[in-house]
Enzyme design. Structure first.
Site, PDB file in Angstrom:
ATOM      1  N   GLY A  52      30.041  68.887  31.686  1.00 42.43           N
ATOM      2  CA  GLY A  52      31.420  68.437  31.891  1.00 42.43           C
ATOM      3  C   GLY A  52      32.417  68.937  30.858  1.00 42.43           C
ATOM      4  N   LYS A  60      39.925  53.700  35.602  1.00 35.71           N
ATOM      5  CA  LYS A  60      40.713  54.718  36.309  1.00 35.71           C
ATOM      6  C   LYS A  60      41.308  54.220  37.639  1.00 35.71           C
ATOM      7  CE  LYS A  60      38.591  58.703  34.271  1.00 35.71           C
ATOM      8  NZ  LYS A  60      37.922  59.966  34.356  1.00 35.71           N
TER       9      LYS A  60
HETATM   10  P1  NAP Z   1      33.133  54.714  36.558  1.00 34.03           P
HETATM   11  O1  NAP Z   1      34.407  54.574  37.311  1.00 34.03           O
HETATM   12  O2  NAP Z   1      32.625  53.569  35.780  1.00 34.03           O
HETATM   13  O3  NAP Z   1      32.029  55.167  37.639  1.00 34.03           O
HETATM   14  C1  NAP Z   1      30.697  55.458  37.325  1.00 34.03           C
HETATM   15  C2  NAP Z   1      29.849  55.161  38.545  1.00 34.03           C
HETATM   16  O4  NAP Z   1      28.514  55.505  38.199  1.00 34.03           O
HETATM   17  C3  NAP Z   1      29.810  53.688  38.922  1.00 34.03           C
HETATM   18  O5  NAP Z   1      30.852  53.368  39.787  1.00 34.03           O
HETATM   19  C4  NAP Z   1      28.442  53.549  39.555  1.00 34.03           C
HETATM   20  O6  NAP Z   1      28.507  53.928  40.918  1.00 34.03           O
HETATM   21  C5  NAP Z   1      27.616  54.578  38.820  1.00 34.03           C
HETATM   22  N1  NAP Z   1      26.822  53.945  37.772  1.00 34.03           N
HETATM   23  C6  NAP Z   1      27.279  53.286  36.685  1.00 34.03           C
HETATM   24  N2  NAP Z   1      26.236  52.859  35.937  1.00 34.03           N
HETATM   25  C7  NAP Z   1      25.118  53.262  36.569  1.00 34.03           C
HETATM   26  C8  NAP Z   1      23.726  53.122  36.305  1.00 34.03           C
HETATM   27  N3  NAP Z   1      23.286  52.482  35.221  1.00 34.03           N
HETATM   28  N4  NAP Z   1      22.853  53.664  37.177  1.00 34.03           N
HETATM   29  C9  NAP Z   1      23.287  54.332  38.270  1.00 34.03           C
HETATM   30  N5  NAP Z   1      24.592  54.477  38.579  1.00 34.03           N
HETATM   31  C10 NAP Z   1      25.486  53.970  37.745  1.00 34.03           C
HETATM   32  O7  NAP Z   1      33.210  55.960  35.558  1.00 34.03           O
HETATM   33  P2  NAP Z   1      33.989  57.335  35.758  1.00 34.03           P
HETATM   34  O8  NAP Z   1      35.301  57.246  35.115  1.00 34.03           O
HETATM   35  O9  NAP Z   1      33.878  57.720  37.191  1.00 34.03           O
HETATM   36  O10 NAP Z   1      33.085  58.320  34.848  1.00 34.03           O
HETATM   37  C11 NAP Z   1      31.775  58.650  35.233  1.00 34.03           C
HETATM   38  C12 NAP Z   1      31.161  59.700  34.315  1.00 34.03           C
HETATM   39  O11 NAP Z   1      31.910  60.894  34.367  1.00 34.03           O
HETATM   40  C13 NAP Z   1      31.115  59.308  32.850  1.00 34.03           C
HETATM   41  O12 NAP Z   1      29.926  59.764  32.282  1.00 34.03           O
HETATM   42  C14 NAP Z   1      32.292  60.025  32.253  1.00 34.03           C
HETATM   43  O13 NAP Z   1      32.132  60.298  30.868  1.00 34.03           O
HETATM   44  C15 NAP Z   1      32.271  61.305  33.061  1.00 34.03           C
HETATM   45  N6  NAP Z   1      33.586  61.953  33.101  1.00 34.03           N
HETATM   46  C16 NAP Z   1      33.710  63.165  32.522  1.00 34.03           C
HETATM   47  C17 NAP Z   1      34.920  63.801  32.548  1.00 34.03           C
HETATM   48  C18 NAP Z   1      35.063  65.150  31.908  1.00 34.03           C
HETATM   49  O14 NAP Z   1      36.174  65.570  31.644  1.00 34.03           O
HETATM   50  N7  NAP Z   1      33.986  65.859  31.708  1.00 34.03           N
HETATM   51  C19 NAP Z   1      36.024  63.212  33.178  1.00 34.03           C
HETATM   52  C20 NAP Z   1      35.850  61.985  33.784  1.00 34.03           C
HETATM   53  C21 NAP Z   1      34.627  61.350  33.741  1.00 34.03           C
HETATM   54  P3  NAP Z   1      27.823  53.013  42.079  1.00 34.03           P
HETATM   55  O15 NAP Z   1      28.144  51.588  41.744  1.00 34.03           O
HETATM   56  O16 NAP Z   1      28.458  53.506  43.315  1.00 34.03           O
HETATM   57  O17 NAP Z   1      26.343  53.281  42.048  1.00 34.03           O
END
Ligand code: NAP
Length: 439
Positions: free
Chosen positions: A231, A65
């Site tokens: 979500g 993103k």
């Molecule tokens: P992303 O850019 O990869 O960010 C996720 C963040 O979570 C990472 O930057 C990291 O933050 C943290 N993280 C990742 N793996 C981890 C682990 N094993 N333990 C602890 N922290 C961890 O992903 P995103 O696009 O933001 O999406 C995040 C979540 O939101 C996903 O589950 C996605 O499916 C959900 N989502 C849902 C919707 C919806 O419409 N419902 C929309 C968008 C996203 P740090 O490095 O800062 O710790």
């Protein structure tokens, strides 16, 4: 109308194709939506496919993103401010990008306190969107728990980056999980499994994950008495807004949400275990139903045959001996009996959608497929004398079609045109059932 897609690294958990299928059906348009999984190195190449018009638009998910922003031509001001986009689309030879997650977050948190204290878990693309929403709406304080808090510098006193070892001391209103921890297939994980005390300090828990519908994070929050939300609402609202962006149209967003949300929830919860085929007499329900049941390993029931066995006479004789009302009574009873089973493909009689109670039952207990075949094609190979309601009269079939067409449309989740070979129609249907995670 268009080829749309979801770009991401791992997408098997995604319900976006289903959501978009439902939106396109509601709009009555033919568009496709595919899952395109690829490594980071290919992101630029996929944006090029949008520039070339091979893909008309895409949603972007983990972990692209933020990364994708460098490859698009124009980013709208809100997405620029957020620092993450989830929707890209070609308009007049220019690749535009926006962030519709923002709207989904706004709708999910609209009833929560605006000037409260928040704790966000994780700091990726979605967290940036949540943070912008909270700051735009007057949040008093936002704590952000990350695995490496020293990576980030907060520009003001409202945001504070903390380590997970510090969160149990934070008191606030809403705790929000934006990490993928707990998402299918890793459903037993909880991002705060070592700090359950933190639940005692909050009132609302929001997990951006929607699959499973209740993550360990939310399950534990519920046990601690918090108001919980997943979500799914966010997913549906961001999807509808993305379609507006793709198609450059304005929809009645809340009306569409009200129609789609319960249907997608049923599918995610696995409450639709049967498949019903509806459509005109002679549209191919029995032939296609049998093959589909066999391919899926489901039981097959032809409702007319089921009634004939029960009554000990053929349908035409039931009509001539007892009349149509009697037949409809038996038909309703039999339909309900069969749909109480699980994993059945049922071919219904052409008139079974006439009763509202049947329509409700079909919609509640099965995924309903409307096999849409033109009257001319039906007349090409059906003997009108063998169908009781046609009474040897071809015009009667046209009349019935005009009376029933809307009912088939209303009751169905899926509409398939039966205007090619049986093999092709079955394959199209099985592909759609894959979107529903049934095939
Ligand atoms: P992303 O850019 O990869 O960010 C996720 C963040 O979570 C990472 O930057 C990291 O933050 C943290 N993280 C990742 N793996 C981890 C682990 N094993 N333990 C602890 N922290 C961890 O992903 P995103 O696009 O933001 O999406 C995040 C979540 O939101 C996903 O589950 C996605 O499916 C959900 N989502 C849902 C919707 C919806 O419409 N419902 C929309 C968008 C996203 P740090 O490095 O800062 O710790």
């Amino acid at each position: 109308m268009g080829n749309f897609a979801l770009f991401g690294e791992k997408l098997s958990h995604s319900y976006s194709p289903l959501l978009h299928y439902m939106i396109y059906k509601d709009l009555g348009i033919d568009s496709t939506y595919s899952l395109l999984e690829f490594e980071k190195d290919s992101l630029k190449e996929y944006i090029k496919k949008i520039k070339e018009g091979i893909i008309n638009g895409a949603n972007v998910t983990i972990p692209y993103k933020v990364e994708v922003m460098q490859y698009v031509d124009i980013i709208d001001s809100n997405a620029e401010k957020i620092g993450a986009v989830n929707t890209v689309c070609l308009k007049r030879n220019t690749v535009f990008a926006t962030n519709t997650d923002y709207y989904g977050i706004e709708k999910t948190l609209e009833d929560t306190r605006k000037d409260g204290v928040y704790l966000i878990l994780g700091y990726g693309g979605a967290a940036k969107t949540v943070l912008t929403y909270l700051l735009n709406n007057g949040a008093k304080k936002v704590y952000i728990a990350t695995r490496n808090k020293y990576k980030y510098i907060s520009k003001d006193n409202i945001c504070k980056f903390v380590g997970y070892d510090e969160i149990s001391t934070i008191k606030g209103d809403v705790i929000i999980n934006t990490t993928p921890v707990g998402m299918s297939p890793h459903c037993n994980d909880n991002p705060i499994s070592h700090s359950f005390d933190v639940y005692n300090n909050f009132k609302v828990a929001f997990d951006l994950i929607y699959n499973p519908t209740e993550t360990e994070f939310l399950k534990e929050a519920r046990k601690h008495g918090l108001d919980v939300r997943n979500g799914l609402k966010m997913l549906v609202y961001q999807g509808i807004k993305s379609c507006e962006f793709f198609l450059e149209e304005k929809f009645c967003v809340d009306d569409m949400f009200d129609k789609i949300y319960p249907k997608i929830l049923d599918i995610i919860n696995g409450s639709k275990k049967n498949i019903s085929l509806v459509g005109m007499p002679g549209c191919g329900k029995s032939t296609i139903g049998k093959i589909v049941a066999q391919r899926l390993g489901f039981e097959y029931v032809d409702l007319d045959e089921y009634i004939e066995n029960l009554e000990g006479m053929c349908i035409s004789d039931i009509f001539s001996t007892h009349g149509e009302t009697y037949f409809r009574e038996v038909e309703e009873r039999c339909l309900k009996e069969v749909l109480k089973r699980d994993f059945v493909v049922i071919s219904t009689g052409g008139g079974s959608v006439l009763r509202e109670s049947n329509r409700d039952f079909l919609m509640k207990h099965s995924l309903v497929i409307y096999l849409d075949r033109s009257v001319e094609d039906i007349l090409g190979d059906v003997d009108v004398n063998s169908r009781p309601l046609l009474q040897g009269n071809k015009n009667r079939l046209r009349e019935l079609y005009n009376q029933r067409y809307r009912l088939y449309e209303v009751v169905s989740d899926i509409r398939i045109k039966n205007n090619s070979s049986i093999d092709k129609v079955v394959n199209v249907l099985l592909d759609i059932l894959k979107i529903y995670k049934i095939a």
